[in-house]
Design a protein around this motif. Structure first.
Motif, PDB file in Angstrom:
ATOM      1  N   GLY A 132       4.273 -26.766 -14.180  1.00 23.60           N
ATOM      2  CA  GLY A 132       5.471 -26.308 -13.476  1.00 23.60           C
ATOM      3  C   GLY A 132       5.145 -25.746 -12.105  1.00 23.60           C
ATOM      4  O   GLY A 132       5.843 -26.022 -11.125  1.00 23.60           O
ATOM      5  N   ALA A 133       4.053 -24.954 -12.033  1.00 24.31           N
ATOM      6  CA  ALA A 133       3.699 -24.330 -10.763  1.00 24.31           C
ATOM      7  C   ALA A 133       3.288 -25.352  -9.714  1.00 24.31           C
ATOM      8  O   ALA A 133       3.806 -25.351  -8.594  1.00 24.31           O
ATOM      9  N   TYR A 134       2.370 -26.243 -10.063  1.00 21.28           N
ATOM     10  CA  TYR A 134       1.883 -27.176  -9.054  1.00 21.28           C
ATOM     11  C   TYR A 134       2.886 -28.270  -8.724  1.00 21.28           C
ATOM     12  O   TYR A 134       2.927 -28.757  -7.598  1.00 21.28           O
ATOM     13  N   PHE A 135       3.715 -28.632  -9.653  1.00 26.26           N
ATOM     14  CA  PHE A 135       4.804 -29.566  -9.348  1.00 26.26           C
ATOM     15  C   PHE A 135       5.679 -28.921  -8.277  1.00 26.26           C
ATOM     16  O   PHE A 135       6.009 -29.542  -7.256  1.00 26.26           O
ATOM     17  N   GLY A 136       6.038 -27.681  -8.493  1.00 31.61           N
ATOM     18  CA  GLY A 136       6.887 -26.976  -7.535  1.00 31.61           C
ATOM     19  C   GLY A 136       6.216 -26.728  -6.197  1.00 31.61           C
ATOM     20  O   GLY A 136       6.854 -26.832  -5.143  1.00 31.61           O
ATOM     21  N   LEU A 137       4.939 -26.404  -6.230  1.00 35.41           N
ATOM     22  CA  LEU A 137       4.234 -26.112  -4.972  1.00 35.41           C
ATOM     23  C   LEU A 137       4.053 -27.365  -4.116  1.00 35.41           C
ATOM     24  O   LEU A 137       4.265 -27.331  -2.898  1.00 35.41           O
ATOM     25  N   VAL A 138       3.695 -28.465  -4.759  1.00 38.78           N
ATOM     26  CA  VAL A 138       3.538 -29.708  -4.001  1.00 38.78           C
ATOM     27  C   VAL A 138       4.894 -30.145  -3.463  1.00 38.78           C
ATOM     28  O   VAL A 138       5.024 -30.580  -2.319  1.00 38.78           O
ATOM     29  N   LEU A 139       5.922 -29.988  -4.276  1.00 40.99           N
ATOM     30  CA  LEU A 139       7.271 -30.337  -3.840  1.00 40.99           C
ATOM     31  C   LEU A 139       7.665 -29.457  -2.656  1.00 40.99           C
ATOM     32  O   LEU A 139       8.256 -29.935  -1.679  1.00 40.99           O
ATOM     33  N   SER A 140       7.294 -28.208  -2.712  1.00 43.36           N
ATOM     34  CA  SER A 140       7.608 -27.298  -1.627  1.00 43.36           C
ATOM     35  C   SER A 140       6.880 -27.710  -0.356  1.00 43.36           C
ATOM     36  O   SER A 140       7.410 -27.599   0.753  1.00 43.36           O
ATOM     37  N   ARG A 141       5.654 -28.205  -0.519  1.00 38.35           N
ATOM     38  CA  ARG A 141       4.883 -28.667   0.634  1.00 38.35           C
ATOM     39  C   ARG A 141       5.567 -29.850   1.306  1.00 38.35           C
ATOM     40  O   ARG A 141       5.663 -29.921   2.523  1.00 38.35           O
ATOM     41  N   VAL A 142       6.054 -30.767   0.497  1.00 33.30           N
ATOM     42  CA  VAL A 142       6.727 -31.935   1.055  1.00 33.30           C
ATOM     43  C   VAL A 142       8.020 -31.517   1.759  1.00 33.30           C
ATOM     44  O   VAL A 142       8.429 -32.126   2.748  1.00 33.30           O
ATOM     45  N   LEU A 143       8.632 -30.462   1.274  1.00 30.41           N
ATOM     46  CA  LEU A 143       9.879 -29.974   1.866  1.00 30.41           C
ATOM     47  C   LEU A 143       9.653 -28.892   2.904  1.00 30.41           C
ATOM     48  O   LEU A 143      10.572 -28.139   3.233  1.00 30.41           O
ATOM     49  N   TYR A 144       8.422 -28.791   3.428  1.00 30.41           N
ATOM     50  CA  TYR A 144       8.082 -27.726   4.366  1.00 30.41           C
ATOM     51  C   TYR A 144       9.079 -27.639   5.527  1.00 30.41           C
ATOM     52  O   TYR A 144       9.441 -28.636   6.132  1.00 30.41           O
ATOM     53  N   ARG A 145       9.528 -26.409   5.806  1.00 29.29           N
ATOM     54  CA  ARG A 145      10.482 -26.169   6.879  1.00 29.29           C
ATOM     55  C   ARG A 145       9.823 -25.310   7.949  1.00 29.29           C
ATOM     56  O   ARG A 145       9.649 -24.098   7.752  1.00 29.29           O
ATOM     57  N   PRO A 146       9.469 -25.906   9.073  1.00 29.28           N
ATOM     58  CA  PRO A 146       8.809 -25.118  10.119  1.00 29.28           C
ATOM     59  C   PRO A 146       9.716 -24.019  10.675  1.00 29.28           C
ATOM     60  O   PRO A 146       9.232 -23.014  11.179  1.00 29.28           O
ATOM     61  N   GLN A 147      11.037 -24.197  10.548  1.00 29.52           N
ATOM     62  CA  GLN A 147      11.973 -23.224  11.136  1.00 29.52           C
ATOM     63  C   GLN A 147      12.525 -22.233  10.109  1.00 29.52           C
ATOM     64  O   GLN A 147      13.579 -21.643  10.322  1.00 29.52           O
ATOM     65  N   LEU A 148      11.826 -22.077   9.008  1.00 29.02           N
ATOM     66  CA  LEU A 148      12.351 -21.208   7.953  1.00 29.02           C
ATOM     67  C   LEU A 148      12.486 -19.753   8.400  1.00 29.02           C
ATOM     68  O   LEU A 148      13.225 -18.970   7.819  1.00 29.02           O
ATOM     69  N   GLU A 149      11.791 -19.389   9.481  1.00 26.10           N
ATOM     70  CA  GLU A 149      11.897 -18.020  10.011  1.00 26.10           C
ATOM     71  C   GLU A 149      13.333 -17.615  10.280  1.00 26.10           C
ATOM     72  O   GLU A 149      13.658 -16.430  10.281  1.00 26.10           O
ATOM     73  N   LYS A 150      14.182 -18.599  10.534  1.00 30.35           N
ATOM     74  CA  LYS A 150      15.579 -18.290  10.839  1.00 30.35           C
ATOM     75  C   LYS A 150      16.280 -17.579   9.686  1.00 30.35           C
ATOM     76  O   LYS A 150      17.306 -16.942   9.859  1.00 30.35           O
ATOM     77  N   SER A 151      15.728 -17.747   8.494  1.00 29.37           N
ATOM     78  CA  SER A 151      16.345 -17.092   7.327  1.00 29.37           C
ATOM     79  C   SER A 151      15.512 -15.933   6.817  1.00 29.37           C
ATOM     80  O   SER A 151      15.759 -15.399   5.739  1.00 29.37           O
ATOM     81  N   LYS A 152      14.526 -15.554   7.625  1.00 32.63           N
ATOM     82  CA  LYS A 152      13.568 -14.541   7.188  1.00 32.63           C
ATOM     83  C   LYS A 152      14.219 -13.235   6.736  1.00 32.63           C
ATOM     84  O   LYS A 152      13.778 -12.579   5.799  1.00 32.63           O
ATOM     85  N   HIS A 153      15.280 -12.864   7.466  1.00 33.08           N
ATOM     86  CA  HIS A 153      15.904 -11.578   7.185  1.00 33.08           C
ATOM     87  C   HIS A 153      16.538 -11.527   5.804  1.00 33.08           C
ATOM     88  O   HIS A 153      16.848 -10.465   5.290  1.00 33.08           O
ATOM     89  N   ARG A 154      16.719 -12.706   5.203  1.00 33.10           N
ATOM     90  CA  ARG A 154      17.345 -12.702   3.878  1.00 33.10           C
ATOM     91  C   ARG A 154      16.312 -12.858   2.767  1.00 33.10           C
ATOM     92  O   ARG A 154      16.661 -12.900   1.583  1.00 33.10           O
TER      93      ARG A 154
END
Lengths: 389, 389, 389
Positions: free
Chosen positions: C148-170
Motif C-alpha cells: 500500500g505504501a509504495y504503490f501510493g508513493l510511486v503514484l504520488s511521484r508520477v503525480l508530482y506537482r511542482p506548484q503545490l506550494e500554492k496550497s501550503k497554507h492548508r
C-alpha cells in the motif's frame, strides 16, 4: 482450565479459550474511557492523553512481569496468555486511577516512578487477597478501585501544594474538553459489563457479572438524574472537606468516583458473601465462591475474609502512597511549578504547520521542562516567584 | 439451546453460550451511534446525549420486565440472560428513534412518560409478530424501525407546534456538532452487521445476516455518493410535504431514516419470504424460516403473515403514538415553550470552572424548568409571549 | 477447518466458527482508525472521512470479487464468509494507505480509478505470496503495508506537482483536527492486536499474534516517548530527502508510517523464519510455518521465500503505482488545481442550517468541481493562473 491461559501450548480445545474480544473491551476502556475522561482540563488535554498512554504502556509491561512472577512462573519462564493481558490492563487501570488524583501536578518522570512502585504493590496486594486469602473481587472493587484511589489520594496528600491557587484558572473545563470527557464517560458506560466480566470464568460467572453490571449501570444512571434534579445548583455534590481539612487535592475526584464506591462495593461484598447459600447460587456457587461450594469455608468466614481483604488493601494503598509521595518529592524530578500546573506547554511542543512532510503520528514531541523558556508565554513568565512541590 | 439464555444455570456447555461480544456491539450502537447522531443540533448537544442516556437507562430496565413477562416468565421468576440484554437494547433503540422525531421539543419528564408507554407497546407488538404470527424480522425492520419511527411521527403530529418558527435559528448544526453526528454515523455504519446478527442463532443465520448487512452497507454508501453527486444542490432530498401538508415536525428526519426504510425492508421481506425454497437456503432454511422448513406453512402463507405483521406494527405505532401524544400534552409536564426549543440551558446548568474539586462525571446537573429565570439569557427573555405546546 | 469460512453451509459446529468479533475489530480500525487519522488537515476533514468511506465501500465490494476469484471460486460460485469480509477489509486498508500518500491532491473519481487498479494488484500479489510462494505474512507487513505504501508513493511521484506550494497554507493541522487524528491514533492502537490476529487460526497462532502485537505496541510507545524527549525540537524526524530529492509529496508520511516499517517487518520475518525450529515453536510450528512443520521446506528456504516475497511485493507496488499515476493523469478526471489542494469546498457543499427538515445523515452532498465557481471563495479565485496536475 487454567491451561488455556498459557500461550505456549493449548491442551484440549474442547472449550475454546477466552476469545480476545473479552480482552478487547477491557483495553478500550483503559485507553478510550480513562484516557478521554481526563481530558476535561482545558489546557491539559494532550498531557492527559499523552501521559495516559505513557503510563499505560509502561504499566502493561511492568505488570506483565510482576504478575507473571506471582501467578504463572514455572520452569524458569513466565507463561503469558490472554489472561496476562487482561490482568496487566487491570493493573494499568489502577495506576490511571491514581494518576487522576494527581493529574496536572506532576511530570512524566514522576509518573513513571509512581507506576514503578505502584505496579509492584498492586501485584502484591492482589496476590495476598486472591491467592492467599481466597477473597473474591471480580470487578476489582478492592484490588483496582479502592487500591488505586487511596494510593493516589495519599500520594496527593504527601505532594500537597499550598500555592496551587496560582494555577486555579486552568483547573476547569471548556466546551471542547467537556466533549472529550463525555466520550470517555460513554465508553466507560458501554464497556463496563465486559470489563467486569472479563476475568470471570466463561459461563455462569460471566453471565452473572455482566447482567449485574448492566442493571446496576441503568439503575444508577436514573438515580443520578433524579438526584441531581432534586439537589440542584445550591446543594451540589462537592467534597469541600477533602481539600480544606485533609489537604488532599484530588483533581479528578477519584475519591467519590473510585474510592468511596470501591469501599462500598467491598462492604456489600462482605454482606453478600455472608448471605451466600447453595440455594441462592445453584450450580453457580462453585464459580463464585468455590471454597464455600467445597464446604471448606462457611459463608460467615468468607465474609470475614472479604472484610480483612479490604483492610489489607487500604494498608497497602496508604503505605504505598506515602512512600510514593516521598519518592516523587525527590528534587531532581520534573515536577511543574505551582503556577504551571494543568498546563500542556511545559511538556509538549506544538509543531508549526509549515514543517513538511507532516507525519500523522508525531505532531507533538515530548519535552522536558527548563528547555522552553521561550515557549512559556508571557502570562506564565510574568507570575510571582514560583514554588515547586 | 434456549437454556443458554437463562442466566440461572447453564446446562451443557458443549456449545458455548452467546459471547457478550454480540451484545457489546448492539450496546455500542445504541449509545455511541444513536447518542452522537443526535448531537447535530448546535445548542442541544448535552440534552441530546443526556436524554439519550436517561431514556435508554429507563427503557432498558422497563423492557427487561415487559419482555421478560412476555418471553421468559416461568415458575414465578423472569429469567434473564444475554438475550434479555440484547432485546432490551433493541427496545431502547425503538424508543430513541421516536425520540429523534420529537428531539428538542419535549422535556425529560415527557420523554420518560413516552417511554413508559412505548416499551409496553413495543413488547406487545413484538410478541404478536414473532410469537403469535411467526413473522421473521431479524434486523427489526418492523419491530424496531417501522414501529419506532411511526410511533414518534404520530406523536409529533399530536404535539404539533404552529409557532415552532420561534426556535428556528437553533434548529441547525455547526461544525463541532456535525463532527459528533459524523462520529455517530461512523459507529452505526461499523457496527450494523453485528447489530443485525446479534439476535440470530449462531452459525448460518448469523453469517447470512452479517454478510448481507455488510454488502448492503457498502453498496448503499456508493449509491448515496453517486446520487448526491448527480442531484446536487438544487434537487436535495427534502421532505417538504411532511411538515407543510401533514404538520409533522420531524427533527431528525426519522421518516426517511427509519420509517421508509423500515417499510421497504418489511415489503422486501414479504417478497423474499414468498420466494423462499429449500434449494435457495439449504440447511439454513430451518434457522431462517423454521415453519417453512418443517412444512407447516407455505412460502406464500409466510409472505402473507409478513405483510400482516407490517400492518399490525403500523396500527400499534399509530394508536400508541396518538395516545402518547395526548399524554404528553398534559399541562403539568415539562414541555419547553416554543421559543425555547432545541435549547440546552433550560435543562442543564453548566457549572463554573472555578468550583472545586471538579468531579469528572457531574459537570452538568439536570434541572427542571422554571427555576432558571436568571439562567435564561437576554435573547430568550426578550421574545414575544410564549406559547406552550 | 476451512469449511467454516464458507457461508453457504456449516459442517460440524464442534469448533465454533470465527466469531464476527474478530471481523468487527478490523472493521473498526479501517473506518475509525484510518478514517479519523487523516482528518488532521485543517480544511480537509470532510474529504478525508468522506473519501475514506467512498474508497472503502468501493474497495470492500471489488475485492470481495477479486479475492473471491483467487481464493474461493468453486462450482461457478464465489463462496463468502467471515474470512471474505476480513480479507476485503485488509485490502481496503492497503488502498487507504495509498490514499494517505496522495491525500488532498486528487478528486474522488481519480481515487475510485486508483482503487479499481490497486485492488486487482493487491489480490494478485497476495495470491502469489501466500498461495504460490507459501510466504507467511500474518500482520500484512508485505501484502498490506509495504504494498500500500509504495504503490501510493510511486503514484504520488508520477503525480508530482511542482506548484503545490500554492496550497501550503492548508497543509497543516489545527487544534480540532488534531483531536480527530488523536482519536484515530488511539483506536488504531487499541485494536491492533485484534487486527493482526484476525486472519490467524484460532488457538496458538491467534494468541501468539495478539500477544506479540500487544507487547510491541507498549514497548514502541515507550521508546517513542523517550526518543522524542531526547531528540527535541531541532532534531525532529523529518523526511526532507523524500520531497526535495525524490519529488515524492507524501501527505500523511506513509513512508515512515507504513513503508519503512513494512519493509523492516518483512526483513525481520526473513530472519525469524530462518531461525525457526520445532523446539522454539512446539506444536505451534504447524500453524505458523506449516511447510516447515511437515518437513517440506527448510528454515533457510522459508527465509529465502520470505525475502523473495518482499521483492515481488515491491515490484507489484512500483509497477502498479506507475500505471496508476499515468491513469490518474488522464485530463478528463477531477484533479484539483494546485491552489485548491487540501480544500473541502471543491467537493462538498455545506447546507444552510435553515433548510428543513434536517436529515442527520445527508448534511453534505458530494459535488463535482467546475460547478462551484460561486462557492470558491475570493481567496481561491484571486490566485495566479492555476496549473493542474
Amino acid at each position: 482450565m487454567a491451561d488455556w491461559w498459557m500461550g505456549g501450548s493449548l491442551s484440549s480445545p474442547e472449550c475454546p479459550p477466552l476469545t480476545p474480544a473479552g480482552f478487547q473491551d477491557v483495553h478500550t476502556m483503559i485507553f478510550v474511557g480513562f484516557g478521554f475522561l481526563m481530558v476535561f482540563l482545558q489546557r491539559y488535554g494532550f498531557s492527559s492523553v499523552g501521559f495516559t498512554f505513557l503510563l499505560a504502556a509502561f504499566a502493561l509491561q511492568w505488570s506483565t512481569l510482576v504478575q507473571g512472577f506471582f501467578h504463572s512462573f514455572h520452569g524458569g519462564h513466565i507463561h503469558v496468555g490472554v489472561e496476562s493481558m487482561i490482568n496487566a490492563d487491570f493493573c494499568a487501570g489502577a495506576v490511571l486511577i491514581s494518576f487522576g488524583a494527581i493529574l496536572g501536578k506532576t511530570g512524566p518522570a514522576q509518573l513513571l516512578l509512581m507506576a514503578l512502585l505502584e505496579v509492584v504493590l498492586f501485584g502484591l496486594n492482589e496476590f495476598v487477597l486472591l491467592s492467599l486469602l481466597g477473597v473474591k473481587d471480580a470487578g476489582g472493587s478492592m484490588t483496582i478501585h479502592t487500591f488505586g484511589a487511596y494510593f493516589g489520594l495519599v500520594l496527593s496528600r504527601v505532594l500537597y501544594r499550598p500555592q496551587l491557587e496560582k494555577s486555579k484558572h486552568r483547573q476547569g473545563s471548556v466546551y471542547h474538553s467537556d466533549l472529550f470527557a463525555m466520550i470517555g464517560t460513554i465508553f466507560l458506560w458501554i464497556f463496563w459489563p465486559s470489563f467486569n466480566s472479563a476475568p470471570t470464568t466463561l459461563g455462569d460467572g460471566q453471565h452473572r457479572t455482566a447482567l449485574n453490571t448492566y442493571y446496576s449501570l441503568t439503575a444508577s444512571t436514573l438515580s443520578t438524574f433524579a438526584l441531581s434534579a432534586l439537589v440542584g445548583r445550591d446543594g451540589q455534590l462537592d467534597m469541600p472537606i477533602l481539600e480544606s481539612k485533609l489537604k488532599v487535592q484530588d483533581t479528578c475526584g477519584v475519591h467519590n468516583l473510585h474510592g468511596m464506591p470501591g469501599v462500598l462495593g467491598a462492604l456489600l461484598g462482605v454482606l453478600v458473601a455472608g448471605l451466600a447459600t447453595h440455594e441462592a447460587y445453584g450450580d453457580g456457587l462453585e464459580s463464585v465462591f468455590p471454597l464455600l461450594a467445597k464446604g471448606q469455608r462457611s459463608a460467615t468466614s468468607q465474609a470475614m475474609h472479604q472484610l480483612f481483604g479490604l483492610f489489607v488493601t487500604l494498608i497497602f494503598a496508604s503505605v504505598g502512597g506515602s512512600l510514593g509521595g516521598l519518592l516523587l518529592r525527590l528534587p531532581f524530578l520534573d515536577s511543574p511549578p505551582d503556577s504551571q500546573c494543568y498546563e500542556d506547554q511545559i511538556y509538549w511542543e506544538v509543531r508549526s504547520p509549515w514543517s513538511c512532510p507532516f507525519t500523522c503520528s508525531s505532531i507533538l514531541a515530548l519535552q522536558v521542562p527548563g528547555e522552553h523558556e521561550d515557549l512559556a508565554q508571557g502570562p506564565l513568565r510574568a507570575e510571582e516567584p514560583e514554588t515547586r512541590a
